[in-house]
Enzyme design. Structure first.
Site, PDB file in Angstrom:
ATOM      1  N   SER A 182     -97.413  28.536  72.212  1.00  0.00           N
ATOM      2  CA  SER A 182     -96.823  28.224  70.920  1.00  0.00           C
ATOM      3  C   SER A 182     -96.330  26.776  70.936  1.00  0.00           C
ATOM      4  CB  SER A 182     -95.644  29.150  70.636  1.00  0.00           C
ATOM      5  OG  SER A 182     -94.912  28.664  69.521  1.00  0.00           O
ATOM      6  N   TYR A 194     -87.799  33.949  70.668  1.00  0.00           N
ATOM      7  CA  TYR A 194     -89.239  33.661  70.661  1.00  0.00           C
ATOM      8  C   TYR A 194     -89.538  32.446  71.525  1.00  0.00           C
ATOM      9  CZ  TYR A 194     -93.923  32.626  68.938  1.00  0.00           C
ATOM     10  OH  TYR A 194     -95.263  32.361  68.853  1.00  0.00           O
TER      11      TYR A 194
END
Ligand code: ZN
Length: 600
Positions: free
Chosen positions: A484, A497
């Site tokens: 990510s 996250y």
């Protein structure tokens, strides 16, 4: 005009375009020639095919042409083969059919067989003749009407089946056995060895059902399986014999000896094909089929399932009588048969290889599965979503419902997948969750733990389980981690996250260090702003946009190139990272994000 099956077409899926129209009167005149070489025959058939773009007419075209009937059916029916390859096979066949079928001894397919039949058929045929048996090869039926010819085929084969049943030679099977020792690493090691011998990666399909395992453990499997195929035509897909056990070197030596024994007697010089088996009988794995595609391995398995019946029924009649291997060699090294296989053209880049994609039911995972299938890989899809099982309906896809936080569930899914394809060459770690946004001071421990469990620990479990298979990949294992942008550039409100993805990133870097010695490359993709995924509900999107004081539309294209990034964009890079382009690259981290100002 004779419409005859085009070479390479499958009768299960054939269409009108699969039949080649050839000039019937001309072909019948060819049958009367004293001799016709294969290249001449191919040339005559090609120059008397009357539709541009028609497939090459069957190598049996002349044989079909000389039969004096409008419709001709030809099969290699199991029951007829069992009887013809048993003691006194010819006499039994004549007893069964009397004047109803002309009986032809074994002659290799092609001009010589057609020419022999053209002379012999009128001598043997009577008013009752509705068929023709080619000993150790197959059976023909014919009539003025398509349905009648088909029904005669059924009738002729049923007569052979009844003959076997009356002699307690129809419902025969190997002593059933129960699977007890399948280990996916055994399948992967076998697949690696076979691929090495072949010179290219091959899939391995294992079947340890009671029938296959029973035959593999049959006390006389050595004698029964090492004779010949049920009908010579099988050889182009199965090679002459199955390998007994897993010693690919021993099989290769025996294959070389078979080649040298027979090539000397051939009219023109022959080049040996690869010495790798296409099937194996093993007391633990059962039956294994090898091929460059899942379709090929299924065909091999299906052919051998019938071969077991053919052999055991002939045994029940008094003994299986295989054909001499020179006949099998003539077909295996017949240019016209090899041409059927060459018709496939250059295989796609990942032919014979297997990719496992986690979280493949939707979004980036699904797009990765598509990108890998497009490049010829067989794909294993894992997901919690039951839709995973029927995501793609094709033989090179296997989908299994799997909770990736459960090591036992991963094991079960990998065992099932290894039975289907024999290993894993490429692993795409894509599954992940995006917990709802929260500032650190109000972050729920449960949300934190779930993010760590799904985004980090489950990937660890998958990597641990798949590593032995990756280490046995014929061309080296490849891992692609879907990371990510949050790893190099975290955002406020996404602590769980961002922290979990950063931990995964570090896990991948350590894997690159530890697994390089096993020939495994580990690379990471950092996508950003990929909104066509299940992760990005409208709610999450709105909340993230708000965290940056942007509208949803601005947030979508909030990158240097002002472009939208799709799942497919990420998937294409993931697939390329598994390919030749990245062959010398490991531990790389590549963004797919349209450009992030903070990271330039
Ligand atoms: Zn045939």
């Amino acid at each position: 005009m004779l419409y005859v099956k085009g070479s390479g077409w499958d009768m299960e899926t054939i269409e009108a375009a699969g039949f080649a129209p050839v000039s019937l009167a001309y072909i019948r005149r060819l049958a009367a020639l004293p001799a016709l070489s294969d290249p001449q025959m191919v040339n005559e058939l090609a120059t008397h095919t009357l539709r541009a773009g028609a497939p090459a007419p069957s190598v049996e075209t002349i044989l079909h042409a000389i039969l004096p009937h409008k419709y001709v059916d030809h099969t290699h029916a199991d029951a007829v083969l069992s009887i013809s390859n048993s003691p006194d096979g010819e006499k039994r066949i004549r007893d069964i059919y009397g004047g109803r079928a002309v009986v032809i001894p074994y002659i290799m397919a092609g001009f010589d067989l057609a020419s022999y039949c053209a002379r012999e058929f009128p001598k043997q045929a009577t008013k009752q003749t509705v068929g023709m048996v080619l000993l150790s090869h197959g059976v023909f039926s014919f009539a003025e009407d398509a349905r009648e010819s088909y029904e005669l085929m059924i009738e002729l084969v049923t007569m052979a089946e009844k003959y076997l049943a009356a002699r307690k030679a129809w419902s025969v099977g190997p002593p059933p056995a129960t699977a007890d020792g399948f280990a996916r690493e055994d399948a992967a090691r076998l697949r690696r060895d076979v691929s090495e011998a072949a010179g290219f990666p091959m899939l391995c399909r294992c079947n340890d059902s009671p029938r296959f395992l029973g035959f593999a453990r049959h006390p006389e499997v050595g004698r029964l399986s090492q004779g010949s195929p049920a009908t010579p035509d099988h050889v182009i897909r199965t090679k002459p014999l199955p390998m007994l056990g897993r010693d690919v070197g021993v099989f290769g030596s025996a294959y070389r000896a078979y080649f040298e024994r027979n090539a000397g007697a051939a009219k023109e010089p022959k080049t040996m094909l690869d010495p790798a088996p296409r099937m194996a009988l093993d007391p633990t794995l059962g039956f294994a089929a090898f091929g460059r595609s899942a379709r090929d391995t299924r065909i091999v398995e299906e052919l051998y399932e019938h071969t077991i019946d053919v052999i055991l029924r002939a045994e029940a009649l008094g003994g299986w009588r295989p054909l001499e291997d020179r006949h099998i060699f003539d077909i295996e090294y017949w240019d016209l048969e090899q041409a059927k296989l060459r018709k496939g053209g250059t295989p796609p880049p990942f032919a014979g290889e297997v990719a496992l994609v986690t979280g493949a039911a939707s979004g980036i995972g699904k797009a990765c599965a598509e990108a890998l299938l497009r490049r010829g890989a067989a794909v294993i899809g894992l997901d919690r979503n039951p839709a995973i099982e029927s995501l793609f309906k094709r033989p090179d896809y296997f989908g299994a419902v799997c909770d990736l936080t459960d090591a036992a569930a991963i094991d079960a899914a990998l065992d099932a997948a290894a039975r289907r394809f024999g290993g894993v060459d490429m692993l795409v770690l894509n599954a992940g969750i995006f917990p709802s946004s929260a500032p650190i001071q109000s972050l729920q421990r449960e949300a934190w733990r779930t993010a760590m469990s799904v985004n980090v620990e489950s990937n660890l479990l998958v990597m641990q389980a798949v590593h032995p298979l990756l280490a046995l990949a014929p061309r080296g294992g490849r891992v692609v981690v879907i990371g990510s942008k949050n790893v190099p550039a975290p955002g406020p409100g996404a602590a769980a996250y961002s922290a979990s993805k950063a931990a995964l990133n570090q896990l991948a870097r350590v894997a690159a260090l530890e697994w390089a010695k096993d020939g495994i490359r580990v690379n990471t993709i950092h996508p950003n702003a990929v909104y066509d995924t299940a992760l990005w509900t409208e709610e999450v999107l709105a909340s993230r946009a708000k965290a940056y004081n942007l509208t949803v539309e601005q947030y979508r294209r909030n990158n240097l190139l002002k472009t939208e990034v799709s799942s497919k964009d990420v998937a294409e890079l993931a697939a390329e990272m598994c390919g030749a382009l990245f062959a010398k690259t490991t531990a790389a981290q590549v963004p797919v994000d349209g450009g992030t100002e903070k990271l330039v």
